[in-house]
Design an enzyme around this catalytic site. Structure first.
Site, PDB file in Angstrom:
ATOM      1  N   ASP A 100      -4.849   8.048   5.955  1.00 15.44           N
ATOM      2  CA  ASP A 100      -3.733   7.100   5.963  1.00 15.44           C
ATOM      3  C   ASP A 100      -3.693   6.326   4.645  1.00 15.44           C
ATOM      4  OD1 ASP A 100      -1.552   5.637   6.834  1.00 15.44           O
ATOM      5  OD2 ASP A 100      -2.612   4.599   8.445  1.00 15.44           O
ATOM      6  N   LYS A 113      -2.742  -3.248   6.261  1.00 14.48           N
ATOM      7  CA  LYS A 113      -1.815  -2.173   6.600  1.00 14.48           C
ATOM      8  C   LYS A 113      -0.704  -2.729   7.485  1.00 14.48           C
ATOM      9  CE  LYS A 113      -3.265   1.763   7.862  1.00 14.48           C
ATOM     10  NZ  LYS A 113      -2.098   2.250   7.110  1.00 14.48           N
ATOM     11  N   GLY A 115       2.758  -2.199   6.482  1.00 11.57           N
ATOM     12  CA  GLY A 115       4.020  -2.312   5.752  1.00 11.57           C
ATOM     13  C   GLY A 115       5.128  -1.483   6.387  1.00 11.57           C
ATOM     14  N   GLU A 122      -1.943   2.734  14.114  1.00  9.05           N
ATOM     15  CA  GLU A 122      -2.832   3.126  13.011  1.00  9.05           C
ATOM     16  C   GLU A 122      -4.256   2.652  13.290  1.00  9.05           C
ATOM     17  OE1 GLU A 122       0.431   3.115   9.378  1.00  9.05           O
ATOM     18  OE2 GLU A 122      -0.735   1.326   9.731  1.00  9.05           O
ATOM     19  N   LYS A 140      -2.320  -0.673  -5.207  1.00  7.83           N
ATOM     20  CA  LYS A 140      -2.770  -1.237  -3.932  1.00  7.83           C
ATOM     21  C   LYS A 140      -4.145  -1.908  -4.032  1.00  7.83           C
ATOM     22  CE  LYS A 140       0.826   0.738  -1.915  1.00  7.83           C
ATOM     23  NZ  LYS A 140       0.744   1.762  -0.920  1.00  7.83           N
TER      24      LYS A 140
HETATM   25  C1  5RP Z   1       2.365   1.752   7.558  1.00 10.61           C
HETATM   26  C2  5RP Z   1       1.231   1.541   6.626  1.00 10.61           C
HETATM   27  C3  5RP Z   1       1.220   2.318   5.370  1.00 10.61           C
HETATM   28  O1  5RP Z   1       0.025   3.028   5.280  1.00 10.61           O
HETATM   29  C4  5RP Z   1       1.332   1.383   4.212  1.00 10.61           C
HETATM   30  O2  5RP Z   1       2.499   0.599   4.372  1.00 10.61           O
HETATM   31  C5  5RP Z   1       1.399   2.135   2.881  1.00 10.61           C
HETATM   32  O3  5RP Z   1       2.586   2.870   2.819  1.00 10.61           O
HETATM   33  P1  5RP Z   1       2.981   3.713   1.539  1.00 10.61           P
HETATM   34  O4  5RP Z   1       2.027   4.868   1.469  1.00 10.61           O
HETATM   35  O5  5RP Z   1       4.414   4.132   1.797  1.00 10.61           O
HETATM   36  O6  5RP Z   1       2.877   2.810   0.337  1.00 10.61           O
HETATM   37  O7  5RP Z   1       0.337   0.773   6.865  1.00 10.61           O
HETATM   38  O8  5RP Z   1       2.325   0.876   8.650  1.00 10.61           O
END
Ligand code: 5RP
Length: 236
Positions: A100, A113, A115, A122, A140
């Site tokens: 993830d 996490k 977003g 998750e 990140k």
């Molecule tokens: C979703 C999440 C995603 O892993 C997080 O937002 C990162 O997303 P991206 O890979 O699009 O930057 O926690 O709930």
């Protein structure tokens, strides 16, 4: 760890765009995952654009493992669309690996996490997995969690109650308009919380009445973090 424990996983000549970095992180995860796959393997799959790169890369190897468990309806649909069998977590004997992305990662492999609003599922799949491989681009990586507003999933009728409790903890919660989670709940994005002790803060926020889950992944942090930058992928 890859290739005899080397800390630089892939090096790329030239400079990669952010999308290319996400794909590179996903490819590096695949390199770790592939040797572990057997016909019985159940693999956990997260949510988001970086994870989508991993799903796409995994698809050509779908005959090497049994099935996937998905952390969101969106990821389940993408997996199934690529011919990967998706099963319910309760039907999984064992989840060998979970792959993830994240919104923030610190040096202790603790994460923010959610977003994409999928934080609860998750966290459930991550907690079920033997190994959690987190894939991110270098934007990140942070020294301290908390610049990214902390997603908190809340039962709809408890929105005001939970928001007031979060304010009392020093946060500024903002209702994420238009989002209903896969569990039928709402998300508050909380700015300004002091997350200098993520391990203590994670259960404290979850103790608020009406909170389903929050996006701090410290109790179950990542085991491996693959960070893609302009010049390649390295392991944290
Ligand atoms: C979703 C999440 C995603 O892993 C997080 O937002 C990162 O997303 P991206 O890979 O699009 O930057 O926690 O709930």
């Amino acid at each position: 760890m890859l290739k005899g424990g080397a800390s630089v996983v892939h090096t790329i000549s030239g400079s990669m765009s952010r999308d290319a970095q996400k794909r590179a992180a996903a490819d590096a995860a695949l390199e770790i995952v592939l040797p572990q796959l057997t016909r019985d393997t159940i693999i956990g799959i997260g949510t988001g654009s970086t994870t989508n790169c991993f799903i796409d890369a995994l698809a050509t190897h779908r005959h090497k493992f049994d099935a996937a468990v998905a952390s969101s309806d969106a990821s389940a649909a993408r997996l199934q669309g690529l011919g990967i069998t998706v099963i319910d977590l309760n039907a999984a004997r064992e989840v060998a690996l979970y792959v993830d992305g994240a919104d923030e990662v610190n040096g202790a492999m603790q994460l923010i996490k959610g977003g994409g609003g999928a934080l609860t599922r998750e966290k459930i799949v991550a907690a079920s997995a033997n190994e959690f491989i987190c894939i991110v681009d270098e934007s990140k990586l942070v020294a301290k969690l908390g610049q990214f507003p902390l997603p908190v999933e809340v039962i709809p009728m408890a929105r005001g109650l939970a928001a007031r409790a979060l304010v009392a903890m020093g946060g500024q919660p903002v209702y994420r308009e238009g989002l209903v989670t896969d569990n039928g709940n709402i998300v508050l994005d909380v700015f300004g919380l002091d997350l200098s002790d993520p391990l203590a803060m994670e259960p404290r926020i979850n103790a608020i009445i009406g909170v389903v889950e929050n996006g701090i992944f410290a109790v179950r942090a990542a085991d491996v973090v693959l960070i893609a930058g302009p010049d390649g992928v390295r392991e944290l």
